[in-house]
Design a protein around this motif. Structure first.
Motif, mmCIF file in Angstrom:
data_model
loop_
_atom_site.group_PDB
_atom_site.id
_atom_site.type_symbol
_atom_site.label_atom_id
_atom_site.label_comp_id
_atom_site.label_asym_id
_atom_site.label_seq_id
_atom_site.Cartn_x
_atom_site.Cartn_y
_atom_site.Cartn_z
ATOM 1 N N ASN A 118 20.591 -3.924 -9.837
ATOM 2 C CA ASN A 118 20.540 -4.287 -8.416
ATOM 3 C C ASN A 118 20.625 -5.796 -8.199
ATOM 4 O O ASN A 118 20.159 -6.296 -7.202
ATOM 5 N N GLN A 119 21.244 -6.526 -9.148
ATOM 6 C CA GLN A 119 21.261 -7.990 -9.088
ATOM 7 C C GLN A 119 22.627 -8.591 -8.775
ATOM 8 O O GLN A 119 22.854 -9.760 -9.060
ATOM 9 N N VAL A 120 23.549 -7.847 -8.201
ATOM 10 C CA VAL A 120 24.893 -8.376 -7.977
ATOM 11 C C VAL A 120 24.872 -9.656 -7.163
ATOM 12 O O VAL A 120 25.508 -10.648 -7.526
ATOM 13 N N GLU A 121 24.150 -9.678 -6.065
ATOM 14 C CA GLU A 121 24.161 -10.864 -5.207
ATOM 15 C C GLU A 121 23.635 -12.082 -5.957
ATOM 16 O O GLU A 121 24.247 -13.151 -5.935
ATOM 17 N N GLU A 122 22.518 -11.929 -6.653
ATOM 18 C CA GLU A 122 21.952 -13.025 -7.448
ATOM 19 C C GLU A 122 22.933 -13.460 -8.534
ATOM 20 O O GLU A 122 23.136 -14.657 -8.771
ATOM 21 N N ALA A 123 23.570 -12.503 -9.196
ATOM 22 C CA ALA A 123 24.487 -12.814 -10.293
ATOM 23 C C ALA A 123 25.707 -13.589 -9.815
ATOM 24 O O ALA A 123 26.076 -14.599 -10.424
ATOM 25 N N ILE A 124 26.332 -13.151 -8.735
ATOM 26 C CA ILE A 124 27.548 -13.854 -8.306
ATOM 27 C C ILE A 124 27.222 -15.251 -7.796
ATOM 28 O O ILE A 124 27.996 -16.183 -8.019
ATOM 29 N N ILE A 125 26.085 -15.431 -7.167
ATOM 30 C CA ILE A 125 25.671 -16.779 -6.745
ATOM 31 C C ILE A 125 25.470 -17.651 -7.980
ATOM 32 O O ILE A 125 25.896 -18.811 -8.029
ATOM 33 N N PHE A 126 24.826 -17.111 -9.004
ATOM 34 C CA PHE A 126 24.585 -17.824 -10.256
ATOM 35 C C PHE A 126 25.901 -18.225 -10.919
ATOM 36 O O PHE A 126 26.126 -19.397 -11.231
ATOM 37 N N TYR A 127 26.818 -17.286 -11.108
ATOM 38 C CA TYR A 127 28.073 -17.578 -11.794
ATOM 39 C C TYR A 127 28.955 -18.545 -11.013
ATOM 40 O O TYR A 127 29.534 -19.462 -11.589
ATOM 41 N N VAL A 128 29.048 -18.350 -9.721
ATOM 42 C CA VAL A 128 29.894 -19.224 -8.898
ATOM 43 C C VAL A 128 29.345 -20.651 -8.891
ATOM 44 O O VAL A 128 30.112 -21.613 -8.801
ATOM 45 N N SER A 129 28.029 -20.814 -9.042
ATOM 46 C CA SER A 129 27.437 -22.152 -9.085
ATOM 47 C C SER A 129 27.721 -22.864 -10.407
ATOM 48 O O SER A 129 27.624 -24.081 -10.483
ATOM 49 N N ILE A 130 28.073 -22.133 -11.437
ATOM 50 C CA ILE A 130 28.268 -22.697 -12.773
ATOM 51 C C ILE A 130 29.718 -23.068 -13.048
ATOM 52 O O ILE A 130 30.002 -24.132 -13.603
ATOM 53 N N PHE A 131 30.635 -22.196 -12.690
ATOM 54 C CA PHE A 131 32.032 -22.396 -13.048
ATOM 55 C C PHE A 131 32.800 -23.145 -11.975
ATOM 56 O O PHE A 131 32.635 -22.891 -10.779
ATOM 57 N N LYS A 132 33.646 -24.053 -12.442
ATOM 58 C CA LYS A 132 34.565 -24.735 -11.524
ATOM 59 C C LYS A 132 35.626 -23.711 -11.111
ATOM 60 O O LYS A 132 35.894 -22.760 -11.836
ATOM 61 N N ASN A 133 36.241 -23.942 -9.980
ATOM 62 C CA ASN A 133 37.265 -23.020 -9.485
ATOM 63 C C ASN A 133 36.732 -21.595 -9.412
ATOM 64 O O ASN A 133 37.366 -20.653 -9.890
ATOM 65 N N ALA A 134 35.542 -21.448 -8.845
ATOM 66 C CA ALA A 134 34.919 -20.135 -8.698
ATOM 67 C C ALA A 134 34.667 -19.856 -7.227
ATOM 68 O O ALA A 134 34.415 -20.770 -6.447
ATOM 69 N N LYS A 135 34.779 -18.574 -6.860
ATOM 70 C CA LYS A 135 34.515 -18.227 -5.463
ATOM 71 C C LYS A 135 34.199 -16.748 -5.337
ATOM 72 O O LYS A 135 34.641 -15.925 -6.139
#
Length: 160
Positions: free
Chosen positions: A12-29
């Motif tokens: 149940n962590q999709v929202e937390e996960a995508i915020i985490f990943y998008v904050s780390i990688f350049k060219n992420a959205k």
């Protein structure tokens, strides 16, 4: 649209996960988010699934419940241009997770990553077997990969 893309099943962590990943990688959205409605099965308004992009790769993520867990049988390889990029991704992706050996780590969601320099594959596949064997030996002794250490091994120099 990519013909083939990773699909990640979260509890149940999709929202937390995508915020985490998008904050780390350049060219992420974040591209799209679908939320549960009155029909469920999740609580109304919570994320059901999401589509996001990291470094040009499209991912789909689902809040599918606790039925499936991530394991090391599948991992994502991130090829880094230099030590600064490698260090940053190693530290950020391992926050709340666990650091492994030879560039492997597990993030706080249980997804396995390999954080490696772009120079690693050419060094390991060099036609000079002595060079490639020295690089492999150096790699086997590393947790986070040290590009300068690999280069010293490749060139036949002693470790600093």
């Amino acid at each position: 649209m990519q013909k083939i893309s990773p699909f990640l099943w979260f509890d149940n962590q999709v929202e937390e996960a995508i915020i985490f990943y998008v904050s780390i990688f350049k060219n992420a959205k974040v591209k799209k988010v679908a939320r549960y409605g009155d029909a469920g099965p999740g609580p109304k308004g919570t994320v059901m699934s999401a589509w996001f992009e990291l470094a040009g790769v499209e991912f789909t993520a689902l809040n599918g419940g606790p039925k499936f867990k991530f394991n090391e049988a599948v991992s994502f390889v991130v090829r880094c241009e230099d030590q600064n990029e490698l260090d940053e991704l190693w530290e950020r992706l391992s926050e709340g997770g666990e650091k492994g050996q030879r560039g492997w780590l597990k993030d706080k969601f249980g997804i396995s990553w390999q954080i490696v320099p772009v120079v690693l594959a050419p060094m390991l596949t060099d036609l000079d077997a002595q060079k490639s064997q020295r690089v492999m030996q150096a790699l086997l002794e590393m947790d986070k990969i040290d590009i300068a250490g690999l280069q010293r091994a490749y060139e036949g120099e002693r470790a600093a």
